[in-house]
Structures are given as structure tokens and as C-alpha cells.
Design a protein around this motif. Structure first.
Motif, mmCIF file in Angstrom:
data_model
loop_
_atom_site.group_PDB
_atom_site.id
_atom_site.type_symbol
_atom_site.label_atom_id
_atom_site.label_comp_id
_atom_site.label_asym_id
_atom_site.label_seq_id
_atom_site.Cartn_x
_atom_site.Cartn_y
_atom_site.Cartn_z
ATOM 1 N N HIS A 133 0.819 -1.214 0.112
ATOM 2 C CA HIS A 133 0.217 0.101 -0.122
ATOM 3 C C HIS A 133 1.053 1.112 -0.045
ATOM 4 C CE1 HIS A 133 -3.909 -2.176 1.906
ATOM 5 N NE2 HIS A 133 -3.293 -2.864 0.748
ATOM 6 N N GLU A 134 0.112 2.438 -0.419
ATOM 7 C CA GLU A 134 0.974 3.490 -0.519
ATOM 8 C C GLU A 134 1.752 4.046 0.988
ATOM 9 O OE1 GLU A 134 -2.584 5.479 -2.005
ATOM 10 O OE2 GLU A 134 -1.177 6.626 -3.339
ATOM 11 N N SER A 135 0.853 3.553 2.033
ATOM 12 C CA SER A 135 1.346 4.202 3.408
ATOM 13 C C SER A 135 2.506 3.109 3.748
ATOM 14 C CB SER A 135 0.289 3.667 4.386
ATOM 15 O OG SER A 135 0.010 2.292 4.396
ATOM 16 N N ASP A 136 2.731 2.007 3.195
ATOM 17 C CA ASP A 136 3.750 1.039 3.554
ATOM 18 C C ASP A 136 5.245 1.815 3.226
ATOM 19 O OD1 ASP A 136 2.562 -1.255 4.326
ATOM 20 O OD2 ASP A 136 1.981 -1.929 2.288
ATOM 21 N N PHE A 137 5.450 2.645 2.458
ATOM 22 C CA PHE A 137 6.680 3.274 2.007
ATOM 23 C C PHE A 137 6.929 4.528 2.891
ATOM 24 C CE2 PHE A 137 4.913 0.936 -1.519
ATOM 25 C CZ PHE A 137 6.145 0.237 -2.271
ATOM 26 N N ARG A 138 5.897 4.780 3.916
ATOM 27 C CA ARG A 138 6.088 6.057 4.830
ATOM 28 C C ARG A 138 5.473 5.491 6.020
ATOM 29 N NH1 ARG A 138 1.894 8.430 0.487
ATOM 30 N NH2 ARG A 138 -0.168 8.022 1.878
ATOM 31 N N VAL A 139 5.970 4.546 6.758
ATOM 32 C CA VAL A 139 5.418 4.477 8.149
ATOM 33 C C VAL A 139 5.851 5.216 9.229
ATOM 34 C CG1 VAL A 139 4.969 1.694 7.453
ATOM 35 C CG2 VAL A 139 7.244 2.579 8.185
ATOM 36 N N GLN A 140 7.182 5.729 9.039
ATOM 37 C CA GLN A 140 7.538 6.591 9.833
ATOM 38 C C GLN A 140 6.795 8.052 10.214
ATOM 39 O OE1 GLN A 140 9.170 8.681 12.741
ATOM 40 N NE2 GLN A 140 9.924 6.437 12.624
ATOM 41 N N SER A 141 6.658 8.591 8.732
ATOM 42 C CA SER A 141 5.941 9.702 8.605
ATOM 43 C C SER A 141 4.319 9.654 9.042
ATOM 44 C CB SER A 141 5.674 10.192 7.106
ATOM 45 O OG SER A 141 6.896 10.140 6.683
#
Lengths: 226, 537
Positions: B107-115
């Protein structure tokens, strides 16, 4: 003079009697174990000279009868449906044993031990016992093997040593079952393998395999009404 | 390739490993015009001759095909407190030979879990960066996915529809859908690399359900029948089977120059290349890098960050069985029946971050396999067998384990494999977030099974942790101090060394990793070719 047993005398006699019991049991246990071992070796040597039955490269007629009896208890033929006696289980297991080096000795010694236990308990070979007698042995054995399944703990050296020690202890404790303890779980697996990959079992269960080459295209939506 | 002297040849690229990563990279580079040698430690399988799913005893013999002749080949050791299974297949095609072909995108969120969630680290690339490569891979494989009546509301944006229509739901999946619908959840047919129409010269899937035992008719899009075939058609790729790399050598200029390997006869060979791609898997890749010590890299190749082997991540699996009174014949149809992603993203009401995918898993619903899951013997076992067989469904949750530096792959210098090479030592523990998530996972599956009408529900006994989804041991990033490779999967420390497998994942997401791995490998191949064109390699 007052003939009273003094504390000192009591301890002395208790030590003598206790020691005598321990020494005699040790001698009898060791002697019995030695005798059993010799008898077993003699019997196994005799068995090895027996010719296998024609259709099977591994098992002698006596072993065939024993495997048939065991298989009929592991997957019984009953009112629910067919069992191992409805397939040629002896030959099927013979093929499994033939391909597995580990199983050669395991089966030979284990089958012999089944007869040894049967002789001791009921004075007859296993295959000739009544169904109830056979079941009684298998149930005791099943309880025993479940004790030897020591699991849990980590892979650390301490835990591995601990598990091994427990296994050895249980095996020693269940010495009366001898090599049957090693064979029983294996033969349960082997009988199930042979039965549940047979057409008899597939028909009984309504399994329409194997997966290939036909597959199930167009057959997925035929579902029972919920 | 055949006219080159084996011991003295220099090729454009050596790829180590011929699985989901290496196979893709070899094909892409060869089609671009580069010469490639692929070193594969396993053998090549012939589906028609080797796979046994048409045999009466297939449940006994089919899975044996992939076992090594010498069991020492696949040795590994485990640190930590619990047993751990390192599942994989070595061979041309790697673990795709036995995968269930689930091909879901991150998913898109997988690439920005810290943010987004304040945990782990962001990837240095975004979903948008990788989307075109997802599409490309899906069309190479002929992935079938939800369409028409089934629209997955949680699926990330896609530039093209799935290449082939979705698989029909079997009776087991229909039963689960009934439960999901009642609870307002969204069950869709799983996206799988088993085309529902002829694709790439291969026949369409016949719904046999034997994906995990190798596809006899080559309908399943494993790497050996897709990318490898195309790679070899270029005649620029030489795949050397049963060749185990033991060291990557480095020149005085700081660039890698070759690979020393044991050939099929156990003789040591060396092959030289202008660029090297390591694509063993997230365990074998760090193993090889750690084995490749030199004056320049005393702690292992490309390991100035000290992160080679660190952040060893996997998926957390929780499997529940449901028994239904109706006959489901769950062995019919593809094993991966359907997916539910309602619990994928972080829910702020939870005491943990991130989430999981629920997958229907009908793998191994055959007679012997079911019999093995039932305890005991005799009449009782048989009665239970009659009751269970054909009436079971398995719901498997794939949960995201957060990367943790304490989880790692190292070398075990005390234990050697059949070639005398130190085996990998694996440490993977669950930490706070993981433990909190794994506690929540079974209840949802239980609710679904109950709503679907299951009459008995139980969690499947797990003998050990582990599995087949491993990631994160050579993570990508922009900062050389905090990562091993850059966003194009090129080693920060060595300009002509690339990594082409799931080692580079920064986080593991909550879906099967193969599609993302292949998409990244496609992107990496593009980067390598661009570097060649620029004269950098």
C-alpha cells in the motif's frame, strides 16, 4: 536385662535390609535385562534367516501378520467406512520401508518388540491376541509415547541437553515397551500415509483427486446450500 | 555464451540467485543487450517430469522433489529462544516454484510508516515510484485479480487493470465471503500469478489447487517458466545450476570484480563481471556479503554501515481453522481463495501500529494432509477425519512485523554446509508492537468464521515461527550510515554491486513480498542498464 531395640540397632538393621533389597533388585534387574537382551538378539538373528513373503522384499510372514494386525487397529474397518485392512497395507508399508534406510532396523526391532511385549503380557504373539488385548497394549504404548514427546524450551545447549535427558529417562522408565516406543509413532504415520493415499480412502471421503492433470475448472460453484 | 572459456570469462553482469529477484534482473538486462551469467545453487526442475501432482501418492512424493540430495546444503542455526523455520526452495525459479502466487501490491502507506505512524523508517522511494514496475511485472506474469463485481476498496491506485480476470471463488471462499459480508468486511478474490486465460505461451490455470507442489502444466507463473524462459531466449544468459557462490572478490579500485563459486562438481571456479547483482534472498544475500571479507571490507562486503544482516524481518502468521457443516471441497480451486484488507492500515484505537491481511488458504486440504492435522489413531481419528475432510477452511493472517536491529542474520562459524561454508545463524524475536498485534489477529478471523457459520473454530498448532517471507537485511536508504544500498539498490560502498531481492526492503508490509520484490528488481535492472549506458560500469 531389658531387651529394647536401640536407635543404633534399628538404623543398623534398616541399612542391612535396605541394602539387601537394593542389591538383589539391581542383580535381578541387571540379570533380567541381560537375559532379555540375549534372548532378543537370538530371536532377531533367527528372524533374519526367515525368508520374506513372495510379494514383499522386507517382511517375513510373521512380520506381515503383525503389521496387518497393527494397521487394522490404527485405521480400523468399522461402520463408518473402510480401513487399512481394505488395502494391501503390508505391501504398501514394505515399499515405504524399502526406500528408507532409517526404517529397516526400526521396523525389524520394533516388530520383534511388539511380540516380546505380547508374550510377556499375554503369553502369545501380538497377531494372535484378541482385539481387546491388542488394543490394551497399543493404548498403554500410546500413553507411554506421549510421555516421551518432550517439547518446548529453546534451542540452547542447556535446553537441548535437558530434553535429551528427559527422553532418556522416559525411555528407561518405559523400558518394558522396548523398541515398540520408537516404532509405534512411525507405523501410525506410515499406515495413514498408505491408507489416505489409496483409492479406497479417496472414494470413502469423496475426494476426487489427484490435482493434476484435470483440475477443477468449471466445478467450483457447485456448492451445497448453506 | 558457450564459446567463452569458463575460467577466464568476463561478462557484463553476474547475477547470484535465480529466484524472483535474480530471474527478473537476468531477463531485463539480457533483453537490454547485456551478457549475463546467473549462478544458481539449486538445480533446474522439469515440471512435466519432476512434479508429481498427478500421482496417487502425490501427497507423499510431490513435496520431496524440492528437498536437497545432501541435507547439509540447507543447514542453518537459530539464536533466540524459539525454534525457527527457514523455508525456501533452491532451484531455477527459487521459492516461486512452490509459492501460492499471491501477487498483492504494497500500500502507499507502506513506504512511509515513519511519517504516518511514527514507527520504523520510511522507504527512500514512494509507491508512485514503483507503480509502473508493479504493472510491468503483473503483465509479465499474467496476474489475475479482482474486477467487475469485486472491487477492493483498499487497493492502492493502479495505472492498468489486472491482465487476466479473477478466479472464481470456490465453495470455501464463498462461505467465508458470507461471513465477511455480514460483518461489513471486503473479501475479494486474491490477486494471483495464475492467469485465468492462456498467457505468454502457457495454458490457463485449471484450478487444480496444487500450486504449492509445483505446477505440472506450467500455468502458474513461477520465474522458471516466465522470466527465465525469456532470458534464455535472448541467448545472452548463461544459467549455471548447482553453482554455489562463496565469495565476491574486490579489486584495488574498490569495485567488485568477480565471484568465486563451487560448480556442480564441487570444483572452485571464478567468473568476472563489470557488475554483480546479489539476489540470494534476505538470508543468503547477507550471508554471502558477510563471507566476502577483504582488506577494504574487513566486516563483510558493502558493510561499512554495519547493517548487513541487520533488521531481519518476516511476516507474522496466525492461522485459524473453521469447520463447517456444509460440504466445501476446499481442495478445489487455487489455494489462495480471497483476501480481506480491512485491517491493513494503522488503527489509532489499537495499541499497536500497522496491520495485517487476512487470506483464505486452502492449501493442503487433501486426505493425508488433513489426516496429519488430526491427533491420534484408531476409530476416533477416523471418525474425526470423516467429519473434517472437505468441511474445513483455513484463514491465515499475514501480519507486519516491525523491523528491529536486534533481529539479524549472522554467520555461524561453528556449523558448515556441505561445501564447508559457514551457515547462516538467524535471530528473529517479536517485540512490543509485534506482540500486541499478534494478540489481536486471531479474534477477527474468529469473528469472520463465526459469522460465516463455522461450527468449530480453532487455531492451528504452530510448531515453530518463521516461514518463507524474509526481508530487510540489506535495507535501502539515502544515508550510507543507515542503509546498505541506495534507492536504486546499488551498494553505497561499492559502485558496481547491486542487491536484487527482498533484503533491500525497509519494512515488510502485510502482504506476500514476491510482487514487490519483482517490481523492485525490474527497477534495479533499469538502473543497472542506465549505469552501463552512462559508462559508469
Amino acid at each position: 536385662m531389658h531387651n529394647k531395640i536401640t536407635r543404633r540397632k534399628f538404623i543398623k538393621w534398616a541399612a542391612i535390609v535396605g541394602g539387601a533389597i537394593i542389591v538383589s533388585s539391581l542383580f535381578s534387574f541387571g540379570g533380567k535385562a541381560l537375559l532379555d537382551k540375549r534372548r532378543r538378539a537370538k530371536r532377531l538373528a533367527g528372524n533374519a534367516k526367515e525368508l520374506p513373503v513372495e510379494s514383499n522384499r522386507w517382511f517375513t510372514p510373521r512380520e506381515c501378520a503383525l503389521i496387518s494386525a497393527l494397521a487394522a487397529l490404527i485405521v480400523p474397518t468399522d461402520e463408518i467406512g473402510p480401513g487399512a485392512s481394505n488395502i494391501n497395507v503390508v505391501d504398501a508399508i514394505g515399499h515405504v520401508v524399502e526406500k528408507s534406510q532409517d526404517r529397516h532396523i526400526l521396523y525389524r526391532k520394533g516388530l520383534d518388540a511388539f511380540d516380546e511385549v505380547a508374550q510377556r503380557e499375554y503369553d502369545s504373539v501380538f497377531a494372535k491376541l484378541t482385539c481387546e488385548q491388542q488394543m490394551s497394549i497399543l493404548k498403554s504404548l500410546d500413553n507411554a509415547t506421549s510421555l516421551t514427546k518432550v517439547t518446548g524450551g529453546s534451542n540452547s545447549l542447556l535446553d537441548r541437553v535437558n530434553r535429551k535427558a528427559k527422553k532418556i529417562y522416559y525411555k528407561y522408565k518405559l523400558n518394558g515397551f522396548g523398541e515398540t516406543i520408537d516404532l509405534f509413532p512411525v507405523i501410525v504415520t506410515d499406515v495413514m500415509k498408505c491408507f489416505y493415499t489409496s483409492q479406497v480412502a479417496w472414494n470413502w471421503l469423496g475426494y476426487d483427486g489427484p490435482p493434476m492433470p484435470n483440475g477443477y475448472l468449471g466445478q467450483l460453484s457447485k456448492c451445497e446450500q448453506y | 555464451m558457450s564459446n567463452l572459456q569458463p575460467k577466464k570469462q568476463t561478462v557484463d553482469v553476474v547475477v547470484i540467485g535465480c529466484g524472483a529477484g535474480g530471474g527478473v534482473i537476468a531477463k531485463e538486462l539480457a533483453e537490454a543487450g547485456l551478457s549475463v551469467v546467473v549462478l544458481e545453487s539449486g538445480k533446474r526442475f522439469n515440471p512435466l517430469l519432476d512434479y508429481r501432482t498427478n500421482a496417487q501418492d502425490f501427497e507423499i512424493t510431490a513435496s520431496q522433489v524440492f528437498k536437497p540430495e545432501d541435507p547439509r546444503r540447507d543447514l542453518y542455526t537459530v539464536g533466540g529462544n524459539k525454534p525457527f523455520i527457514y523455508g525456501r526452495v533452491k532451484g531455477v525459479g527459487g521459492s516461486t516454484l512452490i509459492y501460492l502466487a499471491v501477487s498483492l501490491r504494497f500500500h502507499e502507506s507502506d513506504f512511509r510508516v515513519q511519517s504516518e505512524d511514527g514507527v520504523a523508517d520510511d522507504w527512500p522511494i514512494s509507491y508512485a515510484d514503483i507503480e509502473p514496475y508493479y504493472t510491468k511485472v503483473e503483465y509479465e506474469l499474467g496476474v489475475s485479480g479482482p474486477d467487475g463485481e469485486f472491487v477492493d476498496p483498499f487497493e492502492p491506485p493502479r495505472s492498468k487493470p489486472y491482465p487476466t480476470p479473477h478466479h472464481e471463488l470456490n465453495c470455501a471462499s464463498r462461505a467465508i465471503k458470507r461471513g465477511a459480508d455480514k460483518l461489513g468486511l471486503h473479501l475479494v478474490p486474491a490477486a494471483v500469478a495464475c492467469p485465468t486465460k492462456p498467457w505468454g505461451g502457457r495454458p490457463s490455470c485449471v484450478e487444480c489447487g496444487g500450486c504449492g507442489l509445483g505446477c505440472f502444466i506450467t500455468a502458474k507463473s513461477s520465474i522458471d517458466v516466465t522470466y527465465v524462459r525469456k532470458a534464455e531466449a535472448t541467448r545472452r544468459v548463461d544459467i549455471r545450476t548447482q553453482c554455489m557462490a562463496r565469495e565476491i572478490t574486490i579489486g584495488a579500485d574498490g569495485k567488485v570484480k568477480g565471484v568465486i563459486y563451487f560448480d556442480a562438481e564441487g570444483k572452485e571456479q571464478e567468473v568476472y563481471a563489470r557488475a554483480i547483482v546479489v539476489a540470494g534472498n534476505a538470508i543468503e544475500t547477507p550471508r554471502l556479503l558477510l563471507l566476502s571479507k577483504s582488506k577494504q571490507f574487513p566486516n563483510g562486503l558493502a558493510n561499512s554501515s554495519g547493517l548487513v544482516g541487520k533488521y531481519f524481518t518476516r511476516h507474522m502468521g496466525v492461522a485459524l481453522n473453521g469447520l463447517f457443516s456444509e460440504r466445501l471441497s476446499s481442495w478445489r480451486g487455487i489455494p489462495a481463495g480471497g483476501t480481506i484488507q480491512d485491517f491493513y492500515e494503522t488503527n489509532k484505537r489499537n495499541n499497536f501500529a500497522r496491520g495485517w491481511t487476512i487470506e483464505i488458504n486452502n492449501d493442503g486440504q487433501w486426505p493425508l494432509s488433513v489426516a496429519k492435522t488430526i491427533y491420534g489413531w484408531g476409530n476416533e481419528h477416523k471418525a474425526r477425519m470423516k467429519k473434517y475432510f472437505g468441511h474445513l477452511v483455513n484463514l491465515n493472517s499475514v501480519g507486519e512485523q516491525l523491523p528491529d536491529i536486534r533481529n539479524q542474520v549472522t554467520l555461524d562459524s561453528d556449523v558448515k554446509d556441505h561445501l564447508g561454508i559457514p551457515v547462516p545463524r538467524l535471530i528473529n524475536e517479536l517485540y512490543e508492537n509485534d506482540r500486541a498485534m499478534i494478540k489481536s489477529m486471531p479474534q477477527i478471523s474468529k469473528d469472520i468464521l463465526e459469522a460465516a457459520g463455522a461450527i468449530e473454530i480453532w487455531e492451528r498448532e504452530k510448531r515453530a515461527e518463521g516461514g518463507v517471507h524474509f526481508m530487510g537485511t540489506c535495507r535501502m536508504g539515502k544515508d550510507p550510515k543507515k542503509s546498505v544500498v541506495d534507492p536504486w539498490c546499488r551498494a553505497h560502498d561499492v559502485p558496481n554491486l547491486f542487491i536484487g531481492d527482498s533484503s533491500v526492503f525497509v519494512t515488510g508490509a502485510a502482504v506476500n513480498p514476491s510482487l514487490t520484490l519483482m517490481a523492485l528488481a525490474t527497477r534495479t535492472a533499469e538502473g543497472i542498464f542506465t549505469a552501463f549506458k552512462r559508462g559508469e560500469l
